[in-house]
Write a protein that holds these residues in place. Structure first.
Motif, short mmCIF file in Angstrom:
data_model
loop_
_atom_site.label_atom_id
_atom_site.label_comp_id
_atom_site.label_asym_id
_atom_site.label_seq_id
_atom_site.Cartn_x
_atom_site.Cartn_y
_atom_site.Cartn_z
N ALA A 1 0.82 -1.21 0.00
CA ALA A 1 0.00 0.00 0.00
C ALA A 1 0.85 1.26 0.00
O ALA A 1 0.43 2.31 -0.51
CB ALA A 1 -0.92 0.00 1.21
N ALA A 2 2.09 1.18 0.54
CA ALA A 2 2.96 2.37 0.58
C ALA A 2 3.40 2.79 -0.82
O ALA A 2 3.79 3.95 -1.04
CB ALA A 2 4.18 2.08 1.45
N ASP A 3 3.33 1.87 -1.79
CA ASP A 3 3.75 2.18 -3.16
C ASP A 3 2.61 2.71 -4.03
O ASP A 3 2.85 3.06 -5.20
CB ASP A 3 4.32 0.91 -3.83
N VAL A 4 1.40 2.77 -3.48
CA VAL A 4 0.24 3.18 -4.28
C VAL A 4 0.41 4.59 -4.86
O VAL A 4 0.16 4.81 -6.05
CB VAL A 4 -1.06 3.06 -3.46
N PRO A 5 0.82 5.60 -4.09
CA PRO A 5 0.95 6.95 -4.67
C PRO A 5 1.89 7.01 -5.87
O PRO A 5 1.61 7.66 -6.88
CB PRO A 5 1.45 7.79 -3.50
N GLU A 6 3.05 6.31 -5.78
CA GLU A 6 4.01 6.34 -6.88
C GLU A 6 3.45 5.57 -8.09
O GLU A 6 3.63 6.00 -9.24
CB GLU A 6 5.34 5.73 -6.44
N ALA A 7 2.75 4.44 -7.84
CA ALA A 7 2.14 3.70 -8.94
C ALA A 7 1.08 4.55 -9.63
O ALA A 7 0.96 4.55 -10.87
CB ALA A 7 1.53 2.40 -8.42
N ALA A 8 0.32 5.31 -8.84
CA ALA A 8 -0.70 6.18 -9.43
C ALA A 8 -0.07 7.27 -10.27
O ALA A 8 -0.58 7.63 -11.34
CB ALA A 8 -1.55 6.79 -8.31
N ARG A 9 1.08 7.80 -9.82
CA ARG A 9 1.77 8.85 -10.59
C ARG A 9 2.25 8.30 -11.93
O ARG A 9 2.11 8.97 -12.96
CB ARG A 9 2.94 9.41 -9.77
N LYS A 10 2.79 7.11 -11.93
CA LYS A 10 3.31 6.53 -13.17
C LYS A 10 2.16 6.18 -14.13
O LYS A 10 2.28 6.38 -15.35
CB LYS A 10 4.15 5.29 -12.86
N LEU A 11 1.04 5.67 -13.59
CA LEU A 11 -0.09 5.37 -14.46
C LEU A 11 -0.68 6.66 -15.02
O LEU A 11 -1.08 6.71 -16.19
CB LEU A 11 -1.17 4.59 -13.68
N ALA A 12 -0.69 7.71 -14.22
CA ALA A 12 -1.23 8.99 -14.70
C ALA A 12 -0.44 9.52 -15.89
O ALA A 12 -0.98 10.21 -16.76
CB ALA A 12 -1.23 10.02 -13.57
N GLY A 13 0.85 9.17 -15.95
CA GLY A 13 1.67 9.62 -17.07
C GLY A 13 1.27 8.99 -18.40
O GLY A 13 1.67 9.48 -19.46
N VAL B 1 -6.79 9.36 -12.57
CA VAL B 1 -6.49 8.04 -12.04
C VAL B 1 -7.24 7.88 -10.72
O VAL B 1 -7.25 8.77 -9.88
CB VAL B 1 -4.97 7.88 -11.82
N GLU B 2 -7.89 6.73 -10.56
CA GLU B 2 -8.64 6.46 -9.34
C GLU B 2 -7.85 5.51 -8.46
O GLU B 2 -7.22 4.57 -8.95
CB GLU B 2 -9.99 5.82 -9.69
N VAL C 1 -5.18 0.77 -8.34
CA VAL C 1 -4.97 2.03 -9.06
C VAL C 1 -5.52 1.83 -10.47
O VAL C 1 -5.11 0.90 -11.17
CB VAL C 1 -3.48 2.40 -9.11
N ARG C 2 -6.46 2.69 -10.88
CA ARG C 2 -7.13 2.50 -12.16
C ARG C 2 -7.10 3.80 -12.97
O ARG C 2 -7.23 4.90 -12.44
CB ARG C 2 -8.59 2.10 -11.96
N GLY C 3 -6.95 3.62 -14.28
CA GLY C 3 -7.00 4.76 -15.19
C GLY C 3 -7.18 4.28 -16.62
O GLY C 3 -6.83 3.14 -16.95
#
Length: 351
Positions: free
Chosen positions: A244-256, A264-265, A271-273
């Motif tokens: 769960a600690a990696d969720v923000p960074e995963a969301a940032r990369k998916l948003a790219g 991104v949700e 993490v979905r987008g």
């Protein structure tokens, strides 16, 4: 084959002493070309069946115009009925009569001779997997057999245009798939144009050359299934992050990868987008996540669906709309706002 402009149908509803006016169909425009299979898609209460009843001359429009098979549905209703086949939601065969007798009676209403109807009917029974059931009563048939009998009755006068109103409702998956093949054959084997109403997304996707989506009495989309799905901003990528600690960074990369088209949700560790051409983009995303030491429990890529199209157009899921429409349907009687507008179904094409 079908052209409608500004079709309107208004009903009066009564609940106790209170009368209200409901605009069931609100300015529908539609075009159907010869030889197409067109699916008319929408939740219960959206106006599908009401529109179909106007196009088949069973209900006179409150306003607007429509031509079917080249004939005006009001001024030339008899010619329309002679040119079309119609299978209603409830079917047309009397359960206590023999199937063959029902077909013969129906065909003779169109002015055909008994011999001609029997020859056509038995040939259609063979083609629609009803061989051997000519003398069986509909009450002793399966649901799929009864729906195919309804189609035989609709085809007996060899129409060039077939209307099917929710033809697979209530059928089990195997019977539905079987009936889909027969619906395809109407076009492939007979060259017929098919106009079917449905609230099944998979049915519209599997059968139709074009899809018309109606919501709250208005057409909100008209195109091929692929083109409608292309309007949705990409494929849905769903990452399940292991930590769960990696969720923000995963969301940032998916948003790219979302090309700025959608947010991104984040839902717990998911993490979905929506990503354009996700098949090309996901391998690079996985390499980025690996370089950042972000582990995934799963990744799923989902192509857009017709429900996604409906959600994009209306702001709600078609399945949610289906539930809401069923819950909101009034228990009170509904009658056309002009009580002279109803055209008796018993008029038939032969009159």
């Amino acid at each position: 084959m079908i052209r409608a402009r500004g079709l309107v149908q208004t009903f009066r509803t009564r609940q106790g002493r209170v009368k209200t006016e409901v605009r069931a169909v609100d300015g529908v425009d539609l075009d159907v070309d010869e030889g197409q299979i067109v699916a008319f898609l929408g939740p219960n209460g959206a106006g599908k069946t009401t529109t179909l009843r106007m196009l088949t001359t069973l209900l006179r429009p409150t306003a607007g115009t429509a031509t079917v098979a080249g004939f005006d549905v009001v001024a030339e209703s008899v010619q329309v009925r002679r040119s079309i086949g119609y299978v209603s939601q409830v079917g047309g065969a009397f359960s206590g009569a023999r199937a063959g007798d029902e077909v013969v009676d129906h065909g003779m209403l169109y002015g055909l001779s008994r011999q001609e109807v029997e020859e056509r009917g038995k040939r259609l029974f063979q083609q629609l997997d009803l061989d051997g059931l000519w003398t069986r009563m509909p009450k002793n048939m399966s649901g799929g057999q009864k729906r195919r009998l309804d189609i035989v009755m609709g085809l007996i006068h060899e129409p060039t245009l077939m209307f099917l109103d929710e033809p697979t409702t209530g059928l089990d998956p195997q019977a539905r798939a079987n009936l889909w093949e027969h619906i395809r054959d109407l076009r492939h084997r007979r060259g017929a144009t098919v106009f079917l109403t449905t609230h099944y997304l998979d049915e519209a996707d599997a059968l139709a050359d074009r899809i018309l989506i109606i919501d709250r009495g208005r057409i909100v989309a008209a195109d091929t299934a692929d083109d409608l799905k292309a309007q949705v901003a990409g494929d849905l990528v769903d990452l399940e992050v292991a930590d769960a600690a990696d969720v923000p960074e995963a969301a940032r990369k998916l948003a790219g990868l979302t090309d700025g088209r959608a947010d991104v949700e984040v839902d717990a560790r998911h993490v979905r987008g929506r990503v354009p051409r996700a098949g090309r983009a996901v391998p690079g995303l996985l390499r980025e996540l690996d370089r950042s030491s972000i582990d995934l429990d799963s990744i799923e890529v989902l192509r857009p669906t017709l429900d996604d199209v409906f959600l994009a157009l209306t702001g709600r899921s078609l399945r949610d709309a289906e539930t809401s429409a069923a819950a909101a349907a009034p228990d009170a009687d509904q009658t056309p706002a002009d009580s002279t507008q109803t055209v008796p179904a018993s008029g038939g094409a032969a009159r």
